[in-house]
Design a protein around this motif. Structure first.
Motif, PDB file in Angstrom:
ATOM      1  N   ARG A 230       0.818  -1.223   0.000  1.00  0.00           N
ATOM      2  CA  ARG A 230       0.000   0.000   0.000  1.00  0.00           C
ATOM      3  C   ARG A 230       0.845   1.264   0.000  1.00  0.00           C
ATOM      4  O   ARG A 230       0.489   2.267  -0.634  1.00  0.00           O
ATOM      5  CB  ARG A 230      -0.922  -0.010   1.224  1.00  0.00           C
ATOM      6  N   LEU A 231       1.992   1.228   0.700  1.00  0.00           N
ATOM      7  CA  LEU A 231       2.825   2.412   0.835  1.00  0.00           C
ATOM      8  C   LEU A 231       4.105   2.344   0.027  1.00  0.00           C
ATOM      9  O   LEU A 231       4.840   3.329  -0.062  1.00  0.00           O
ATOM     10  CB  LEU A 231       3.183   2.636   2.310  1.00  0.00           C
ATOM     11  N   GLY A 232       4.382   1.176  -0.554  1.00  0.00           N
ATOM     12  CA  GLY A 232       5.669   0.961  -1.201  1.00  0.00           C
ATOM     13  C   GLY A 232       5.904   1.792  -2.447  1.00  0.00           C
ATOM     14  O   GLY A 232       7.043   1.887  -2.914  1.00  0.00           O
ATOM     15  N   HIS A 233       4.861   2.407  -2.983  1.00  0.00           N
ATOM     16  CA  HIS A 233       5.043   3.252  -4.159  1.00  0.00           C
ATOM     17  C   HIS A 233       5.715   4.572  -3.806  1.00  0.00           C
ATOM     18  O   HIS A 233       6.163   5.310  -4.695  1.00  0.00           O
ATOM     19  CB  HIS A 233       3.683   3.539  -4.806  1.00  0.00           C
ATOM     20  N   ASP A 234       5.779   4.894  -2.505  1.00  0.00           N
ATOM     21  CA  ASP A 234       6.313   6.184  -2.066  1.00  0.00           C
ATOM     22  C   ASP A 234       7.214   5.952  -0.850  1.00  0.00           C
ATOM     23  O   ASP A 234       6.733   5.687   0.243  1.00  0.00           O
ATOM     24  CB  ASP A 234       5.160   7.122  -1.715  1.00  0.00           C
ATOM     25  N   ARG A 235       8.518   6.067  -1.041  1.00  0.00           N
ATOM     26  CA  ARG A 235       9.459   5.792   0.042  1.00  0.00           C
ATOM     27  C   ARG A 235       9.229   6.722   1.228  1.00  0.00           C
ATOM     28  O   ARG A 235       9.384   6.326   2.390  1.00  0.00           O
ATOM     29  CB  ARG A 235      10.893   5.915  -0.460  1.00  0.00           C
ATOM     30  N   ALA A 236       8.845   7.970   0.953  1.00  0.00           N
ATOM     31  CA  ALA A 236       8.624   8.924   2.046  1.00  0.00           C
ATOM     32  C   ALA A 236       7.472   8.467   2.940  1.00  0.00           C
ATOM     33  O   ALA A 236       7.542   8.595   4.171  1.00  0.00           O
ATOM     34  CB  ALA A 236       8.332  10.319   1.488  1.00  0.00           C
ATOM     35  N   LEU A 237       6.409   7.925   2.354  1.00  0.00           N
ATOM     36  CA  LEU A 237       5.289   7.417   3.145  1.00  0.00           C
ATOM     37  C   LEU A 237       5.717   6.212   3.966  1.00  0.00           C
ATOM     38  O   LEU A 237       5.340   6.071   5.139  1.00  0.00           O
ATOM     39  CB  LEU A 237       4.127   7.025   2.230  1.00  0.00           C
ATOM     40  N   PHE A 238       6.531   5.353   3.370  1.00  0.00           N
ATOM     41  CA  PHE A 238       6.933   4.125   4.058  1.00  0.00           C
ATOM     42  C   PHE A 238       7.854   4.440   5.232  1.00  0.00           C
ATOM     43  O   PHE A 238       7.688   3.906   6.335  1.00  0.00           O
ATOM     44  CB  PHE A 238       7.622   3.177   3.068  1.00  0.00           C
ATOM     45  N   GLN A 239       8.824   5.317   5.020  1.00  0.00           N
ATOM     46  CA  GLN A 239       9.740   5.639   6.117  1.00  0.00           C
ATOM     47  C   GLN A 239       9.014   6.394   7.220  1.00  0.00           C
ATOM     48  O   GLN A 239       9.329   6.216   8.410  1.00  0.00           O
ATOM     49  CB  GLN A 239      10.945   6.429   5.606  1.00  0.00           C
ATOM     50  N   ALA A 240       8.006   7.197   6.870  1.00  0.00           N
ATOM     51  CA  ALA A 240       7.210   7.882   7.892  1.00  0.00           C
ATOM     52  C   ALA A 240       6.430   6.874   8.719  1.00  0.00           C
ATOM     53  O   ALA A 240       6.314   7.007   9.946  1.00  0.00           O
ATOM     54  CB  ALA A 240       6.265   8.883   7.236  1.00  0.00           C
ATOM     55  N   MET A 241       5.876   5.846   8.066  1.00  0.00           N
ATOM     56  CA  MET A 241       5.150   4.805   8.787  1.00  0.00           C
ATOM     57  C   MET A 241       6.059   4.072   9.766  1.00  0.00           C
ATOM     58  O   MET A 241       5.683   3.817  10.920  1.00  0.00           O
ATOM     59  CB  MET A 241       4.536   3.830   7.784  1.00  0.00           C
ATOM     60  N   LEU A 242       7.284   3.738   9.343  1.00  0.00           N
ATOM     61  CA  LEU A 242       8.220   3.055  10.229  1.00  0.00           C
ATOM     62  C   LEU A 242       8.533   3.911  11.454  1.00  0.00           C
ATOM     63  O   LEU A 242       8.610   3.410  12.580  1.00  0.00           O
ATOM     64  CB  LEU A 242       9.505   2.717   9.486  1.00  0.00           C
ATOM     65  N   MET A 243       8.700   5.202  11.257  1.00  0.00           N
ATOM     66  CA  MET A 243       8.995   6.086  12.383  1.00  0.00           C
ATOM     67  C   MET A 243       7.774   6.230  13.289  1.00  0.00           C
ATOM     68  O   MET A 243       7.913   6.333  14.516  1.00  0.00           O
ATOM     69  CB  MET A 243       9.451   7.448  11.868  1.00  0.00           C
ATOM     70  N   ASP A 244       6.578   6.215  12.716  1.00  0.00           N
ATOM     71  CA  ASP A 244       5.357   6.266  13.529  1.00  0.00           C
ATOM     72  C   ASP A 244       5.264   5.054  14.449  1.00  0.00           C
ATOM     73  O   ASP A 244       4.893   5.175  15.620  1.00  0.00           O
ATOM     74  CB  ASP A 244       4.115   6.310  12.632  1.00  0.00           C
ATOM     75  N   VAL A 245       5.587   3.875  13.923  1.00  0.00           N
ATOM     76  CA  VAL A 245       5.544   2.648  14.734  1.00  0.00           C
ATOM     77  C   VAL A 245       6.539   2.745  15.877  1.00  0.00           C
ATOM     78  O   VAL A 245       6.211   2.458  17.040  1.00  0.00           O
ATOM     79  CB  VAL A 245       5.822   1.411  13.860  1.00  0.00           C
ATOM     80  N   SER A 246       7.749   3.166  15.584  1.00  0.00           N
ATOM     81  CA  SER A 246       8.775   3.315  16.617  1.00  0.00           C
ATOM     82  C   SER A 246       8.324   4.274  17.712  1.00  0.00           C
ATOM     83  O   SER A 246       8.474   3.995  18.906  1.00  0.00           O
ATOM     84  CB  SER A 246      10.075   3.825  15.981  1.00  0.00           C
ATOM     85  N   THR A 247       7.743   5.390  17.321  1.00  0.00           N
ATOM     86  CA  THR A 247       7.338   6.423  18.271  1.00  0.00           C
ATOM     87  C   THR A 247       6.187   5.964  19.155  1.00  0.00           C
ATOM     88  O   THR A 247       6.079   6.384  20.315  1.00  0.00           O
ATOM     89  CB  THR A 247       6.941   7.697  17.506  1.00  0.00           C
ATOM     90  N   ALA A 248       5.327   5.087  18.634  1.00  0.00           N
ATOM     91  CA  ALA A 248       4.132   4.667  19.367  1.00  0.00           C
ATOM     92  C   ALA A 248       4.406   3.655  20.469  1.00  0.00           C
ATOM     93  O   ALA A 248       3.573   3.465  21.361  1.00  0.00           O
ATOM     94  CB  ALA A 248       3.118   4.072  18.383  1.00  0.00           C
ATOM     95  N   LEU A 249       5.554   3.010  20.441  1.00  0.00           N
ATOM     96  CA  LEU A 249       5.819   1.907  21.362  1.00  0.00           C
ATOM     97  C   LEU A 249       6.218   2.409  22.747  1.00  0.00           C
ATOM     98  O   LEU A 249       6.713   3.524  22.898  1.00  0.00           O
ATOM     99  CB  LEU A 249       6.907   1.008  20.778  1.00  0.00           C
ATOM    100  N   PRO A 250       6.028   1.567  23.767  1.00  0.00           N
ATOM    101  CA  PRO A 250       6.436   1.961  25.119  1.00  0.00           C
ATOM    102  C   PRO A 250       7.949   2.032  25.253  1.00  0.00           C
ATOM    103  O   PRO A 250       8.682   1.822  24.273  1.00  0.00           O
ATOM    104  CB  PRO A 250       5.838   0.853  26.003  1.00  0.00           C
ATOM    105  N   GLN A 251       8.405   2.318  26.463  1.00  0.00           N
ATOM    106  CA  GLN A 251       9.833   2.471  26.709  1.00  0.00           C
ATOM    107  C   GLN A 251      10.619   1.282  26.154  1.00  0.00           C
ATOM    108  O   GLN A 251      10.288   0.134  26.403  1.00  0.00           O
ATOM    109  CB  GLN A 251      10.089   2.591  28.210  1.00  0.00           C
ATOM    110  N   CYS A 252      11.671   1.597  25.393  1.00  0.00           N
ATOM    111  CA  CYS A 252      12.498   0.559  24.771  1.00  0.00           C
ATOM    112  C   CYS A 252      13.950   0.727  25.184  1.00  0.00           C
ATOM    113  O   CYS A 252      14.399   1.827  25.532  1.00  0.00           O
ATOM    114  CB  CYS A 252      12.423   0.639  23.241  1.00  0.00           C
ATOM    115  N   HIS A 253      14.671  -0.368  25.121  1.00  0.00           N
ATOM    116  CA  HIS A 253      16.125  -0.337  25.164  1.00  0.00           C
ATOM    117  C   HIS A 253      16.581  -1.222  24.008  1.00  0.00           C
ATOM    118  O   HIS A 253      15.881  -2.170  23.641  1.00  0.00           O
ATOM    119  CB  HIS A 253      16.659  -0.874  26.491  1.00  0.00           C
TER     120      HIS A 253
END
Length: 336
Positions: free
Chosen positions: A200-223
């Motif tokens: 769904r997002l692979g046609h636009d690298r900017a959309l895909f990298q934004a999605m990956l960063m959204d997932v990272s940001t949404a998660l609880p405390q990480c190490h």
């Protein structure tokens, strides 16, 4: 420090860290510890010492009773012994957590095939058995709103953990250039939804990298503990070859440890989509000036000969998604 086990080669070498764009003034006060050690092998005694050192130096504190999700990279059952987080590293981390009284779940959500299948192929299931642990799949998708529109299903199991201990395998990636801490958290998206996101997002690298960063940001405390002892190069994230980078690195911030490793490899922000995305969001860990290195320095490692993967399209063909779902179903039925 046991100098016969852990070494710090390369002091005085003439390689240098590349600079990043100047951070905003407020970000210059940030200080992320990136604890790096030169670890030449996966021997148990070596890893026990190394893990204890990098966790202490990167300020990891686990309290008794804390629910910790251990998140290895279990990308695929193919070439699993090379493409996934090394079982000895994951086992050592789990032993460290148990010694500190944590309640552990070891889980991932491969795009194709159940996590237990990949764990058996990689040797992780066998490595964890003496600890009384097994690998399970991340389930219970919860819709996560994305900054560029739409939603993606992230695991409730991950969201409800007190802490995630993220153990990425350092690899080249044909679609995102590098796979490290931020990219490994994409595994918290449930099952085939990752393949759908590629479609769904692979046609636009900017959309895909934004999605990956959204997932990272949404998660609880990480190490984060990066397994770069035998990194993967030439092709990735599945079919590459091992490269003896001899690196183990820990950090409380995924972007910071990724930034340190990108710099170690001589990459620049314009070459790495997730680094570009982090800078565009003013993430402090994206700037080298916000990092400090309490143990080894990135310039103490030698990446000579480390080869990037050929660039590939982000989008998955529908036939690949369908065949992947069929393979997952057959593996599930085989277990019944």
């Amino acid at each position: 420090m046991h100098s016969n086990i852990l070494a710090f080669p390369g002091f005085g070498c003439n390689r240098f860290l590349l600079s990043t764009p100047d951070p905003p003034p407020i970000l210059r006060t940030m200080n992320f510890p990136v604890a790096m050690l030169h670890v030449p092998e996966y021997a148990h005694a070596t890893l026990e010492t190394a893990v204890d050192h990098v966790f202490a130096a990167s300020a990891l504190h686990v309290t008794p009773g804390q629910r910790v999700l251990v998140k290895p990279n279990l990308v695929n059952g193919r070439n699993a012994r090379h493409s996934t987080s090394n079982p000895a590293v994951v086992k050592t981390v789990c032993g460290w957590l148990l010694d500190h009284g944590a309640h552990i779940t070891v889980a991932d959500s491969p795009a194709i095939g159940p996590a237990s299948y990949v764990a058996r192929n990689s040797g992780l299931a066998q490595a964890l058995a003496p600890l009384g642990l097994s690998v399970v799949g991340l389930k219970k998708a919860v819709p996560l709103p994305l900054t560029q529109g739409g939603h993606i299903g992230i695991s409730q199991n991950a969201l409800e953990a007190d802490r995630i201990l993220n153990i990425p395998k350092l690899k080249v990636h044909g679609q995102m250039v590098m796979s490290c801490a931020v990219k490994n958290l994409f595994g918290c998206v449930v099952g085939f939804r990752k393949a759908l996101a590629h479609n769904r997002l692979g046609h636009d690298r900017a959309l895909f990298q934004a999605m990956l960063m959204d997932v990272s940001t949404a998660l609880p405390q990480c190490h984060h503990l990066v397994d770069g002892i035998h990194a993967m190069h030439k092709n990735g994230p599945i079919d590459g070859e091992l490269f003896p980078l001899n690196l183990l690195a820990a950090c409380p911030d995924d972007i910071a440890v990724d930034t340190a490793i990108y710099s170690l490899l001589g990459l620049t922000p314009d070459q790495v989509p997730l680094w570009t995305e982090a800078i565009s969001r003013n993430k402090p860990g994206a700037h080298l000036e916000a990092l400090h290195f309490p143990l080894a320095h990135p310039s103490d490692f030698d990446p000579t000969g480390f080869t990037m993967a050929p660039d590939r399209e982000l989008s998955f063909a529908p036939s690949r998604i369908i065949s992947g779902r069929i393979r997952s179903l057959l593996k599930y039925l085989k277990k019944q």
